[in-house]
Design a protein around this motif. Structure first.
Motif, PDB file in Angstrom:
ATOM      1  N   ASN A   1      -4.015  16.173  -1.849  1.00  0.00           N
ATOM      2  CA  ASN A   1      -4.076  17.264  -2.805  1.00  0.00           C
ATOM      3  C   ASN A   1      -5.230  18.165  -2.382  1.00  0.00           C
ATOM      4  O   ASN A   1      -6.387  17.906  -2.708  1.00  0.00           O
ATOM      5  CB  ASN A   1      -4.298  16.681  -4.215  1.00  0.00           C
ATOM      6  CG  ASN A   1      -4.439  17.765  -5.266  1.00  0.00           C
ATOM      7  OD1 ASN A   1      -4.186  18.945  -4.987  1.00  0.00           O
ATOM      8  ND2 ASN A   1      -4.848  17.380  -6.454  1.00  0.00           N
TER       9      ASN A   1
ATOM     10  N   SER B   1       1.563  18.565   0.398  1.00  0.00           N
ATOM     11  CA  SER B   1       1.250  17.311  -0.312  1.00  0.00           C
ATOM     12  C   SER B   1       1.841  16.108   0.419  1.00  0.00           C
ATOM     13  O   SER B   1       1.560  14.966   0.054  1.00  0.00           O
ATOM     14  CB  SER B   1       1.779  17.374  -1.739  1.00  0.00           C
ATOM     15  OG  SER B   1       3.181  17.535  -1.704  1.00  0.00           O
TER      16      SER B   1
ATOM     17  N   ASP C   1     -11.099   9.512   1.994  1.00  0.00           N
ATOM     18  CA  ASP C   1     -11.494  10.724   1.261  1.00  0.00           C
ATOM     19  C   ASP C   1     -12.981  11.020   1.338  1.00  0.00           C
ATOM     20  O   ASP C   1     -13.421  12.084   0.910  1.00  0.00           O
ATOM     21  CB  ASP C   1     -10.982  10.751  -0.187  1.00  0.00           C
ATOM     22  CG  ASP C   1     -11.131   9.434  -0.899  1.00  0.00           C
ATOM     23  OD1 ASP C   1     -11.992   8.634  -0.470  1.00  0.00           O
ATOM     24  OD2 ASP C   1     -10.389   9.209  -1.866  1.00  0.00           O
TER      25      ASP C   1
ATOM     26  N   GLN D   1       0.854  -1.180   0.000  1.00  0.00           N
ATOM     27  CA  GLN D   1       0.000   0.000   0.000  1.00  0.00           C
ATOM     28  C   GLN D   1       0.890   1.231   0.000  1.00  0.00           C
ATOM     29  O   GLN D   1       1.550   1.508   0.987  1.00  0.00           O
ATOM     30  CB  GLN D   1      -0.898   0.061   1.233  1.00  0.00           C
ATOM     31  CG  GLN D   1      -1.544  -1.243   1.594  1.00  0.00           C
ATOM     32  CD  GLN D   1      -1.144  -1.699   2.984  1.00  0.00           C
ATOM     33  OE1 GLN D   1       0.027  -1.688   3.368  1.00  0.00           O
ATOM     34  NE2 GLN D   1      -2.131  -2.097   3.763  1.00  0.00           N
ATOM     35  N   ARG D   2       0.902   1.936  -1.117  1.00  0.00           N
ATOM     36  CA  ARG D   2       1.632   3.206  -1.174  1.00  0.00           C
ATOM     37  C   ARG D   2       0.771   4.253  -0.504  1.00  0.00           C
ATOM     38  O   ARG D   2      -0.412   4.352  -0.790  1.00  0.00           O
ATOM     39  CB  ARG D   2       1.851   3.620  -2.637  1.00  0.00           C
ATOM     40  CG  ARG D   2       3.066   2.990  -3.240  1.00  0.00           C
ATOM     41  CD  ARG D   2       3.721   3.906  -4.271  1.00  0.00           C
ATOM     42  NE  ARG D   2       5.130   3.575  -4.357  1.00  0.00           N
ATOM     43  CZ  ARG D   2       6.086   4.194  -3.676  1.00  0.00           C
ATOM     44  NH1 ARG D   2       5.782   5.175  -2.869  1.00  0.00           N
ATOM     45  NH2 ARG D   2       7.327   3.848  -3.802  1.00  0.00           N
ATOM     46  N   PRO D   3       1.345   5.070   0.394  1.00  0.00           N
ATOM     47  CA  PRO D   3       0.512   6.102   1.002  1.00  0.00           C
ATOM     48  C   PRO D   3      -0.014   7.075  -0.044  1.00  0.00           C
ATOM     49  O   PRO D   3       0.724   7.473  -0.949  1.00  0.00           O
ATOM     50  CB  PRO D   3       1.450   6.790   1.988  1.00  0.00           C
ATOM     51  CG  PRO D   3       2.821   6.281   1.726  1.00  0.00           C
ATOM     52  CD  PRO D   3       2.723   5.068   0.874  1.00  0.00           C
ATOM     53  N   GLN D   4      -1.295   7.414   0.080  1.00  0.00           N
ATOM     54  CA  GLN D   4      -1.902   8.349  -0.858  1.00  0.00           C
ATOM     55  C   GLN D   4      -1.672   9.755  -0.314  1.00  0.00           C
ATOM     56  O   GLN D   4      -2.057  10.061   0.809  1.00  0.00           O
ATOM     57  CB  GLN D   4      -3.403   8.060  -0.972  1.00  0.00           C
ATOM     58  CG  GLN D   4      -4.091   8.856  -2.063  1.00  0.00           C
ATOM     59  CD  GLN D   4      -5.606   8.829  -1.905  1.00  0.00           C
ATOM     60  OE1 GLN D   4      -6.173   7.926  -1.298  1.00  0.00           O
ATOM     61  NE2 GLN D   4      -6.269   9.836  -2.459  1.00  0.00           N
ATOM     62  N   THR D   5      -1.007  10.595  -1.113  1.00  0.00           N
ATOM     63  CA  THR D   5      -0.688  11.927  -0.608  1.00  0.00           C
ATOM     64  C   THR D   5      -1.838  12.884  -0.892  1.00  0.00           C
ATOM     65  O   THR D   5      -2.648  12.676  -1.785  1.00  0.00           O
ATOM     66  CB  THR D   5       0.614  12.456  -1.226  1.00  0.00           C
ATOM     67  OG1 THR D   5       0.469  12.411  -2.644  1.00  0.00           O
ATOM     68  CG2 THR D   5       1.799  11.627  -0.794  1.00  0.00           C
TER      69      THR D   5
ATOM     70  N   VAL E   1      -0.781  12.484   4.496  1.00  0.00           N
ATOM     71  CA  VAL E   1      -1.203  11.188   3.979  1.00  0.00           C
ATOM     72  C   VAL E   1      -2.709  11.025   4.159  1.00  0.00           C
ATOM     73  O   VAL E   1      -3.223  11.163   5.268  1.00  0.00           O
ATOM     74  CB  VAL E   1      -0.452  10.044   4.715  1.00  0.00           C
ATOM     75  CG1 VAL E   1      -0.969   8.685   4.277  1.00  0.00           C
ATOM     76  CG2 VAL E   1       1.052  10.167   4.476  1.00  0.00           C
ATOM     77  N   VAL E   2      -3.389  10.754   3.047  1.00  0.00           N
ATOM     78  CA  VAL E   2      -4.843  10.605   3.082  1.00  0.00           C
ATOM     79  C   VAL E   2      -5.206   9.248   3.682  1.00  0.00           C
ATOM     80  O   VAL E   2      -4.753   8.205   3.209  1.00  0.00           O
ATOM     81  CB  VAL E   2      -5.433  10.723   1.652  1.00  0.00           C
ATOM     82  CG1 VAL E   2      -6.938  10.480   1.672  1.00  0.00           C
ATOM     83  CG2 VAL E   2      -5.117  12.093   1.067  1.00  0.00           C
TER      84      VAL E   2
END
Ligand SMILES: Nc1nc2c(c(=O)[nH]1)N[C@H]1C(S)=C(S)[C@@H](COP(=O)(O)O)O[C@H]1N2
Ligand SMILES: [Mo]
Length: 455
Positions: A93, A99, A106, A87-91, A102-103
């Motif tokens: 926006n 940026s 959403d 799991q890549r952290p979602q940055t 870390v989300v």
């Protein structure tokens, strides 16, 4: 097996099946007498996985998941970046926001601040975490015309605009930590329900507003007043107007503390809409959910509040320890109040690589807790075998965090873990793991560890 392959395999294994990875490194589960000794094949596999020799390997506690494998590396190119994190952290926006946040969700929007972005003495607005339970109302443009009501068990029901609030009462500015009640939730095993915060559901800003106590005194509390109930303008996620996105409250003694504020400015700027502007509560030391954003009304009740977020397992913890993952017995729960002690390393970041031959490392960080205050902060470079007391700065006011600094030797090239452990004024320290499991994962405050590779 090439070391690169070993690295990826063991790392994947730690993420997919930590028990099995633990068994590979520390010995077979079935062989209980030998389990817990890191050596031979285990040490080699771990060394390959973390990307270096491990100078203090003799002190590694049984069952420790190396920091390099347990957390995503914050800095690119760090020891943890060799493997493939599933799991890549979602940055994030979002206008005005860094940026690097870390989300975590959403809908509603929730984003945390990685520890290394909490390196400022005062957390800038751009780096401050975001937590919503409902939709985000657009309250921009209302500012001083926004009205607030105080009703319920009071002698004089009050209704005033933000403009009137500013002129009628004496404003105060305090630097105070705001922390989500679920901060540290991701450290629980088995996974607890909710946003998977690491340590980044917290920030420390300068809040300007009027003490809630002054407003409550102006309203005049009846002798029946027991508890507050907070209401805001954010619609429920479903859009159902009969439901609140959130409505929490606190016992009157907490509401009467001088640091609880009705806030309209953050770090000297008008409170941004995403942080609850034009006005919010800031109730320090207790779960962030009490710090109601887009505040419209406070109702004083003659009993505990029962609004959205007050019942079931929401913001509640087990009184007697419960079986992790087990069924919750309603009678064994109490409302989460004062937050636990927490220390973080804010510089360097996890996964930092240093030049071969580097022999000292300077560490910086922050520590805070709920109501008690920080007594001391200690750091370790040898998996907790020895500890060095950090230098701490005096907090500006109660509920401010403590900034700390320390230097530690790095006697050889290799893989290190740097640990921080904060202690509150009652003597309570951060534990090794998130212990008191509860269904929604409150109170997880294990020591923060970062991985550093020298050479
Ligand atoms: N009106 C309203 N206030 C709210 C929330 C919310 O969903 N709605 N979330 C609470 C929670 S759970 C936290 S942790 C903090 C987060 O504040 P921030 O988004 O400014 O960081 O706001 C609190 N106040
Ligand atoms: Mo929260």
């Amino acid at each position: 097996m090439s070391s690169r392959k070993a690295e990826r395999t063991l790392k994947e294994l730690y993420i997919d099946d930590p028990e099995r990875a633990d068994a590979v490194v520390f010995g077979r589960r079935t062989d209980t007498s030998r389990r817990g000794f890191l050596g031979g094949a285990g040490l080699a596999a771990m060394g390959a996985a973390v990307g270096g020799a491990i100078p203090f390997s003799e002190s590694i506690p049984a069952g420790l998941v190396p920091a390099a494998l347990a957390q995503p590396a914050a800095a690119p190119g760090g020891p943890a970046s060799g493997g493939q994190a599933p799991q890549r952290p979602q940055t994030l926006n979002f206008p005005g926001k860094d940026s690097g946040l870390v989300v975590l969700g959403d809908r509603p929007l929730v984003a945390e601040t990685p520890e290394h972005l909490l390196d400022d003495d005062t957390t800038p607005i751009g780096k401050f975490y975001i937590r919503n339970n409902g939709q985000i109302p657009d309250a921009t443009g209302e500012s001083d015309k926004w009205s607030i009501t105080i009703d319920g068990e009071v002698n004089n029901k009050l209704q005033f605009t933000v403009g009137e609030l500013k002129s009628r009462f004496q404003p105060k500015t305090y630097r105070m930590v705001l922390e989500c009640g679920g901060n540290g939730r991701s450290f629980f095993q088995p996974q607890a329900r909710g946003n998977q915060w690491t340590n980044g559901g917290a920030g420390c800003a300068e809040w300007t507003g009027v003490p809630l106590v002054d407003v409550l005194k102006a309203a005049g509390l009846k002798h029946t007043a027991k508890y507050t109930a907070h209401y805001g303008a954010d619609p429920h996620l479903s859009g159902d107007p009969t439901k609140d996105a959130l409505s929490r409250g606190m016992p009157i003694p907490k509401a009467m503390e001088e640091h609880g504020l009705i806030v309209w400015a953050m770090n000297g700027e008008p409170l941004p809409n995403i942080h609850g502007g034009p006005v919010r509560l800031v109730i320090p030391g207790w779960p962030g959910s009490l710090s109601h954003k887009w505040l419209k009304k406070i109702t004083i009740r003659d009993r505990e509040h029962d609004g959205q977020g007050m019942t079931g397992t929401s913001y509640r913890v087990a009184i007697k320890p419960m079986v992790p993952g087990g069924k919750a017995d309603d009678s064994n729960f109490r409302i989460l109040e004062s937050m636990p002690v927490r220390g973080i390393i804010t510089n360097p970041s996890n996964g930092t690589k240093l030049h071969a031959g580097t022999r000292m490392i300077a560490l910086r960080g922050a520590a805070w807790d709920g109501d008690l205050g920080i007594a001391r902060v200690d750091v370790s470079n040898d998996f907790g075998a020895t500890w060095t007391q950090a230098k701490t700065e005096a907090p500006r006011n109660r509920f401010d965090w403590v900034r700390w600094a320390a230097s530690l030797p790095l006697p050889f090239d290799g893989y290190y873990e740097l640990w921080v452990r904060a202690t509150d004024s009652s003597g309570k320290m951060q534990p090794h793991i998130a212990g008191s499991w509860n269904p929604q994962g409150y109170g997880g405050n294990p020591m923060h560890r970062i991985a550093v590779l020298v050479g």
